[in-house]
Design a protein around this motif. Structure first.
Motif, short mmCIF file in Angstrom:
data_model
loop_
_atom_site.label_atom_id
_atom_site.label_comp_id
_atom_site.label_asym_id
_atom_site.label_seq_id
_atom_site.Cartn_x
_atom_site.Cartn_y
_atom_site.Cartn_z
N GLN A 102 51.52 -17.09 43.60
CA GLN A 102 51.44 -18.55 43.47
C GLN A 102 52.81 -19.18 43.62
OE1 GLN A 102 48.66 -20.44 43.34
NE2 GLN A 102 50.00 -22.23 43.44
N ALA A 103 53.84 -18.54 43.05
CA ALA A 103 55.20 -19.06 43.16
C ALA A 103 55.66 -19.08 44.61
CB ALA A 103 56.15 -18.21 42.31
N MET A 111 53.45 -15.11 53.72
CA MET A 111 53.25 -13.78 53.13
C MET A 111 52.31 -12.96 53.99
SD MET A 111 52.76 -14.63 49.07
CE MET A 111 51.87 -16.17 49.26
N ALA A 112 52.54 -11.65 53.98
CA ALA A 112 51.65 -10.72 54.66
C ALA A 112 51.44 -9.50 53.79
CB ALA A 112 52.22 -10.30 56.01
N VAL A 113 50.27 -8.89 53.92
CA VAL A 113 50.02 -7.59 53.32
C VAL A 113 50.27 -6.53 54.38
CG1 VAL A 113 48.22 -6.04 52.44
CG2 VAL A 113 48.37 -8.38 51.59
N VAL A 114 50.96 -5.47 54.00
CA VAL A 114 51.23 -4.34 54.89
C VAL A 114 50.73 -3.09 54.18
CG1 VAL A 114 52.97 -3.03 56.14
CG2 VAL A 114 53.24 -5.51 55.87
N THR A 115 49.58 -2.57 54.61
CA THR A 115 48.92 -1.50 53.88
C THR A 115 48.48 -0.37 54.81
OG1 THR A 115 47.02 -0.95 52.46
CG2 THR A 115 46.73 -2.74 54.04
N SER A 116 48.41 0.84 54.28
CA SER A 116 47.89 1.98 55.03
C SER A 116 46.36 2.02 55.02
CB SER A 116 48.45 3.30 54.47
OG SER A 116 49.86 3.35 54.63
N THR A 117 45.74 1.24 54.13
CA THR A 117 44.29 1.17 54.07
C THR A 117 43.74 0.53 55.34
OG1 THR A 117 44.36 0.98 51.67
CG2 THR A 117 42.35 0.23 52.74
N HIS A 118 42.60 1.00 55.80
CA HIS A 118 42.01 0.47 57.03
C HIS A 118 41.48 -0.95 56.83
CE1 HIS A 118 41.40 4.41 59.49
NE2 HIS A 118 42.62 4.30 58.99
N GLY A 119 41.36 -1.68 57.95
CA GLY A 119 41.07 -3.10 57.94
C GLY A 119 39.94 -3.59 57.07
N PRO A 120 38.70 -3.14 57.32
CA PRO A 120 37.58 -3.68 56.54
C PRO A 120 37.73 -3.44 55.04
CG PRO A 120 36.78 -2.54 58.49
CD PRO A 120 38.25 -2.24 58.40
N ASP A 121 38.21 -2.26 54.65
CA ASP A 121 38.39 -1.97 53.23
C ASP A 121 39.48 -2.86 52.63
OD1 ASP A 121 36.42 -0.06 53.20
OD2 ASP A 121 37.79 1.62 53.49
N LEU A 126 41.01 -7.13 48.90
CA LEU A 126 41.79 -8.34 48.61
C LEU A 126 40.88 -9.52 48.29
CD1 LEU A 126 44.42 -7.93 51.46
CD2 LEU A 126 44.93 -7.88 49.00
N GLU A 127 39.78 -9.61 49.02
CA GLU A 127 38.81 -10.68 48.76
C GLU A 127 38.15 -10.49 47.41
OE1 GLU A 127 35.24 -13.01 51.12
OE2 GLU A 127 35.78 -10.97 51.72
N LYS A 128 37.77 -9.25 47.09
CA LYS A 128 37.13 -8.95 45.81
C LYS A 128 38.06 -9.29 44.65
CE LYS A 128 33.45 -6.97 43.83
NZ LYS A 128 32.08 -7.41 44.06
N ALA A 129 39.36 -9.08 44.84
CA ALA A 129 40.35 -9.39 43.80
C ALA A 129 40.68 -10.88 43.75
CB ALA A 129 41.61 -8.58 44.03
N GLY A 130 40.26 -11.63 44.76
CA GLY A 130 40.49 -13.06 44.77
C GLY A 130 41.87 -13.49 45.24
N ILE A 131 42.58 -12.63 45.99
CA ILE A 131 43.93 -13.00 46.41
C ILE A 131 44.09 -13.02 47.93
CG2 ILE A 131 45.01 -12.19 44.27
CD1 ILE A 131 45.89 -9.66 45.74
N LEU A 132 43.04 -12.77 48.68
CA LEU A 132 43.15 -12.79 50.14
C LEU A 132 43.68 -14.11 50.69
CD1 LEU A 132 42.68 -11.34 52.83
CD2 LEU A 132 40.30 -12.15 52.77
N PRO A 133 43.29 -15.28 50.15
CA PRO A 133 43.75 -16.55 50.72
C PRO A 133 45.26 -16.77 50.65
CG PRO A 133 41.80 -16.90 49.37
CD PRO A 133 42.25 -15.50 49.11
#
Length: 227
Positions: A102-103, A111-121, A126-133
């Protein structure tokens, strides 16, 4: 390494850094390895060495770890399905994740997420946690030709935002991810999560913090927004 008071962008790892999903993945792993008679401490130590690796590397290492008679592909699939079932009940965020995001949003820095997890997951978690937006883009493990510790994921994350990676701040929890971010030229903050026992942190010039808030304040990025 010079501190950046207002960087061009912030690049975040996901599992174990923003989301408390590494522990959920570990719980699913312990459930299945217990069924195979593998001691909990042995399984935990092995899992610690997987943190920050790609799914391809994880599968390869399972071949050496699991009992010889085990169908590794079947085990791997059941592990991931069990984890997904657990995630379906909710994805917890790590301490201060929302405060820091938020800050940054209020400071109008991309901001970007850089993850080894595959796209759909990754998108789902992130959406399930409520922080994708909060994020302009999510760079996932199946969208690059080389995974962490290669710098490509962080170089790609910066490229998508149209910024120089040397002008970015990266937040990571794993040694592999920290190596990738440092090699990409990012000012890197490592916030260790699950680690193999008695394993020292790599000395890469990164800043080490106990949590996201401590990391943000320690490098002076949000002293007005978070104090």
């Amino acid at each position: 390494m010079a501190l950046l008071k207002k960087p061009a962008a912030y690049l975040f790892d996901m599992d174990g850094l923003l989301l408390d999903t590494e522990r959920m993945f570990l719980e699913a792993f312990l459930t299945l390895t217990d069924d195979l008679g593998i001691a909990t401490e042995e399984a935990k130590a092995f899992f610690g060495g997987l943190v920050g690796t790609s799914s391809k590397v994880t599968t390869a290492r399972l071949h050496d770890f699991l009992p010889h008679q085990t169908d590794v592909m079947d085990f791997d699939q059941r592990w991931r399905l069990l984890h997904q079932d657990n995630v379906g009940h909710g994805v917890p965020t790590k301490p201060y994740a929302r405060d820091v995001l938020q800050a940054i949003r209020e400071a109008e820095v991309p901001m970007a997420v850089v993850t080894s997890t595959h796209g759909p997951d990754a998108q789902h978690h992130l959406e399930k946690a409520g922080i994708l937006p909060f994020f302009e883009t999510v760079c996932t493990g199946n969208e690059v030709t080389a995974n962490k510790p290669d710098p490509e994921p962080y170089l790609e994350g910066a490229r998508r935002l149209g910024v120089d990676p040397t002008q970015c701040v990266a937040f990571e929890d794993s040694d592999f991810g920290t190596t990738a971010a440092v090699r990409a030229g990012c000012l890197t903050v490592q916030i260790p999560d699950l680690r193999p026992p008695n394993t020292p942190l790599p000395e890469l010039g990164q800043i080490v913090a106990k949590d996201l808030l401590h990391g943000a304040v320690q490098i002076g990025l949000f002293e007005d927004a978070l104090t």
